[in-house]
Write a protein that holds these residues in place. Structure first.
Motif, PDB file in Angstrom:
ATOM      1  N   ALA A  31       0.946  -1.098   0.267  1.00 39.77           N
ATOM      2  CA  ALA A  31      -0.042   0.152  -0.104  1.00 39.77           C
ATOM      3  C   ALA A  31       0.961   1.266  -0.222  1.00 39.77           C
ATOM      4  O   ALA A  31       1.861   1.359   0.649  1.00 39.77           O
ATOM      5  CB  ALA A  31      -0.962   0.072   1.158  1.00 39.77           C
ATOM      6  N   TYR A  33       0.779   5.925  -0.502  1.00 41.83           N
ATOM      7  CA  TYR A  33       0.072   6.734  -0.060  1.00 41.83           C
ATOM      8  C   TYR A  33       0.488   8.154  -0.611  1.00 41.83           C
ATOM      9  O   TYR A  33       1.849   8.320  -0.478  1.00 41.83           O
ATOM     10  CB  TYR A  33      -0.395   7.232   1.275  1.00 41.83           C
ATOM     11  CG  TYR A  33      -0.866   5.803   2.071  1.00 41.83           C
ATOM     12  CD1 TYR A  33       0.166   4.743   2.274  1.00 41.83           C
ATOM     13  CD2 TYR A  33      -1.974   5.438   2.310  1.00 41.83           C
ATOM     14  CE1 TYR A  33      -0.103   3.625   3.022  1.00 41.83           C
ATOM     15  CE2 TYR A  33      -2.441   4.375   3.101  1.00 41.83           C
ATOM     16  CZ  TYR A  33      -1.472   3.376   3.398  1.00 41.83           C
ATOM     17  OH  TYR A  33      -1.851   2.464   3.992  1.00 41.83           O
ATOM     18  N   LEU A  45      -4.730  13.402   3.287  1.00 44.33           N
ATOM     19  CA  LEU A  45      -4.658  12.188   2.422  1.00 44.33           C
ATOM     20  C   LEU A  45      -5.219  12.620   0.986  1.00 44.33           C
ATOM     21  O   LEU A  45      -6.270  13.493   0.956  1.00 44.33           O
ATOM     22  CB  LEU A  45      -5.535  11.249   2.781  1.00 44.33           C
ATOM     23  CG  LEU A  45      -5.322   9.893   2.189  1.00 44.33           C
ATOM     24  CD1 LEU A  45      -3.825   9.172   2.143  1.00 44.33           C
ATOM     25  CD2 LEU A  45      -6.451   8.813   2.537  1.00 44.33           C
ATOM     26  N   VAL A  48      -4.658   6.701  -2.236  1.00 46.21           N
ATOM     27  CA  VAL A  48      -4.072   5.686  -1.845  1.00 46.21           C
ATOM     28  C   VAL A  48      -4.159   4.337  -2.845  1.00 46.21           C
ATOM     29  O   VAL A  48      -4.973   4.373  -3.640  1.00 46.21           O
ATOM     30  CB  VAL A  48      -4.880   4.920  -0.533  1.00 46.21           C
ATOM     31  CG1 VAL A  48      -4.563   3.717  -0.041  1.00 46.21           C
ATOM     32  CG2 VAL A  48      -5.208   5.991   0.491  1.00 46.21           C
ATOM     33  N   SER A  50      -3.509   0.395  -3.310  1.00 44.21           N
ATOM     34  CA  SER A  50      -3.429  -0.875  -3.015  1.00 44.21           C
ATOM     35  C   SER A  50      -3.223  -1.998  -3.937  1.00 44.21           C
ATOM     36  O   SER A  50      -3.771  -1.999  -4.698  1.00 44.21           O
ATOM     37  CB  SER A  50      -4.825  -1.238  -2.111  1.00 44.21           C
ATOM     38  OG  SER A  50      -4.896  -0.333  -1.043  1.00 44.21           O
ATOM     39  N   SER A  55      -7.404   3.027  -4.815  1.00 42.65           N
ATOM     40  CA  SER A  55      -8.106   2.518  -3.906  1.00 42.65           C
ATOM     41  C   SER A  55      -8.825   3.683  -3.406  1.00 42.65           C
ATOM     42  O   SER A  55     -10.123   3.681  -3.103  1.00 42.65           O
ATOM     43  CB  SER A  55      -7.805   1.530  -2.855  1.00 42.65           C
ATOM     44  OG  SER A  55      -6.893   2.267  -1.957  1.00 42.65           O
ATOM     45  N   ILE A  56      -8.114   4.857  -3.039  1.00 47.95           N
ATOM     46  CA  ILE A  56      -8.764   5.954  -2.572  1.00 47.95           C
ATOM     47  C   ILE A  56      -8.428   7.328  -3.112  1.00 47.95           C
ATOM     48  O   ILE A  56      -7.186   7.353  -3.418  1.00 47.95           O
ATOM     49  CB  ILE A  56      -8.644   6.167  -0.978  1.00 47.95           C
ATOM     50  CG1 ILE A  56      -9.161   5.041  -0.283  1.00 47.95           C
ATOM     51  CG2 ILE A  56      -9.073   7.348  -0.494  1.00 47.95           C
ATOM     52  CD1 ILE A  56      -8.866   5.040   1.197  1.00 47.95           C
TER      53      ILE A  56
ATOM     54  N   ASN B 100      -7.907   2.159   4.681  1.00 44.98           N
ATOM     55  CA  ASN B 100      -6.527   2.569   4.794  1.00 44.98           C
ATOM     56  C   ASN B 100      -6.349   4.115   5.409  1.00 44.98           C
ATOM     57  O   ASN B 100      -5.538   4.820   5.582  1.00 44.98           O
ATOM     58  CB  ASN B 100      -5.790   2.709   3.508  1.00 44.98           C
ATOM     59  CG  ASN B 100      -5.469   1.184   2.835  1.00 44.98           C
ATOM     60  OD1 ASN B 100      -5.421   0.327   3.654  1.00 44.98           O
ATOM     61  ND2 ASN B 100      -5.685   1.301   1.851  1.00 44.98           N
ATOM     62  N   MET B 101      -7.640   4.725   6.004  1.00 48.57           N
ATOM     63  CA  MET B 101      -7.636   6.144   6.183  1.00 48.57           C
ATOM     64  C   MET B 101      -6.942   6.234   7.422  1.00 48.57           C
ATOM     65  O   MET B 101      -7.399   5.622   8.729  1.00 48.57           O
ATOM     66  CB  MET B 101      -9.112   6.611   6.418  1.00 48.57           C
ATOM     67  CG  MET B 101      -9.903   6.485   5.116  1.00 48.57           C
ATOM     68  SD  MET B 101      -9.377   7.511   3.771  1.00 48.57           S
ATOM     69  CE  MET B 101      -9.990   9.152   4.512  1.00 48.57           C
ATOM     70  N   LEU B 102      -6.221   7.262   7.724  1.00 44.41           N
ATOM     71  CA  LEU B 102      -5.464   7.577   9.026  1.00 44.41           C
ATOM     72  C   LEU B 102      -5.914   8.972   9.056  1.00 44.41           C
ATOM     73  O   LEU B 102      -5.688   9.847   8.365  1.00 44.41           O
ATOM     74  CB  LEU B 102      -3.966   7.665   8.625  1.00 44.41           C
ATOM     75  CG  LEU B 102      -3.054   7.645  10.026  1.00 44.41           C
ATOM     76  CD1 LEU B 102      -3.294   6.406  10.814  1.00 44.41           C
ATOM     77  CD2 LEU B 102      -1.614   7.530   9.432  1.00 44.41           C
TER      78      LEU B 102
END
Lengths: 114, 114
Positions: A31, A33, A45, A48, A50, A55-56, B100-102
């Motif tokens: 993963a 970021y 953020l 992302v 993966s 994915s994000i 995966n969110m931080l």
């Protein structure tokens, strides 16, 4: 090797330029970021990946275009940026996707848009 | 959705004094908690993390944090600080259902004075 590297360290670009930021890790992490950090603020953020798939996407403007060519590399392509996009851009990676996995951060690229 | 509040934006302290940096979170599901440190012009480094088990976690450089579920807190402490501890400290939370969110708190600037 527990390092995430980012190049360049500093970048100055005009609003009509096209440039790319590069991030690399050799820890076998799956993963990766992209974050944006303004002065005296926490990281925000942006994207992302993966297993090399996006994915994000946190509603990031299309002038930022991420790319993950392989499991070790992550790029951020920049085009037609605005002065308010000036910030520290941080790359991070984690062993696996998922909330339990700690993220390892690179030193960042300091971007200035003129 | 989860959120993190760091109650103090700046904490000035004299060298060799104890310090506590406060962090409170909110989440409707189980969480994983992290403290990251950012030295000037650098990326973020993981200081310590709570995933499960013992609620007291320690770092190699003398910091510790205690997970308190009833108070939804994860305060960071050090019994005796050094000049070199001057940095920005970010508390972060990752919820079990957030992928995966931080989520980061606003950060606390620790300023150690001689």
């Amino acid at each position: 090797d527990t390092e995430v590297t980012q190049t360049p360290k500093h970048l100055v670009m005009g609003m009509t330029n096209k440039k790319s930021l590069k991030c690399e890790q050799h820890m076998g992490h799956r993963a990766m970021y992209w974050y944006k950090q303004k002065a005296k603020k926490p990281p925000e953020l942006m994207f992302v990946y993966s297993y090399e798939k996006l994915s994000i996407n946190e509603s990031v403007p299309s002038r930022f275009s991420p790319e993950c060519p392989n499991s070790s590399l992550l790029n951020l392509h920049l085009h037609a940026l605005q002065p308010e996009d000036s910030a520290l851009y941080l790359c991070a990676s984690s062993q696996q996707p998922g909330s339990k996995n700690e993220q390892y951060f690179g030193p960042g690229t300091r971007l200035t848009v003129t | 959705a989860q959120s993190v509040t760091q109650l103090d934006s700046q904490v000035p302290v004299f060298e060799e004094a104890p310090v506590e940096l406060r962090c409170n979170y909110s989440s409707s599901v189980s969480v994983y908690l992290f403290w990251y440190v950012q030295y000037p012009n650098q990326g973020l480094q993981l200081l310590l993390k709570y995933l499960s088990g013992s609620t007291l976690v320690e770092s190699i450089n003398g910091f510790e944090a205690e997970f308190n579920k009833s108070q939804t807190s994860f305060h960071l402490r050090k019994p005796s600080v050094h000049i070199s501890d001057t940095a920005e400290y970010f508390c972060a939370v990752s919820a079990g259902n957030a992928g995966n969110m931080l989520t980061f708190g606003g950060g606390t600037r620790l300023m150690v004075k001689p």
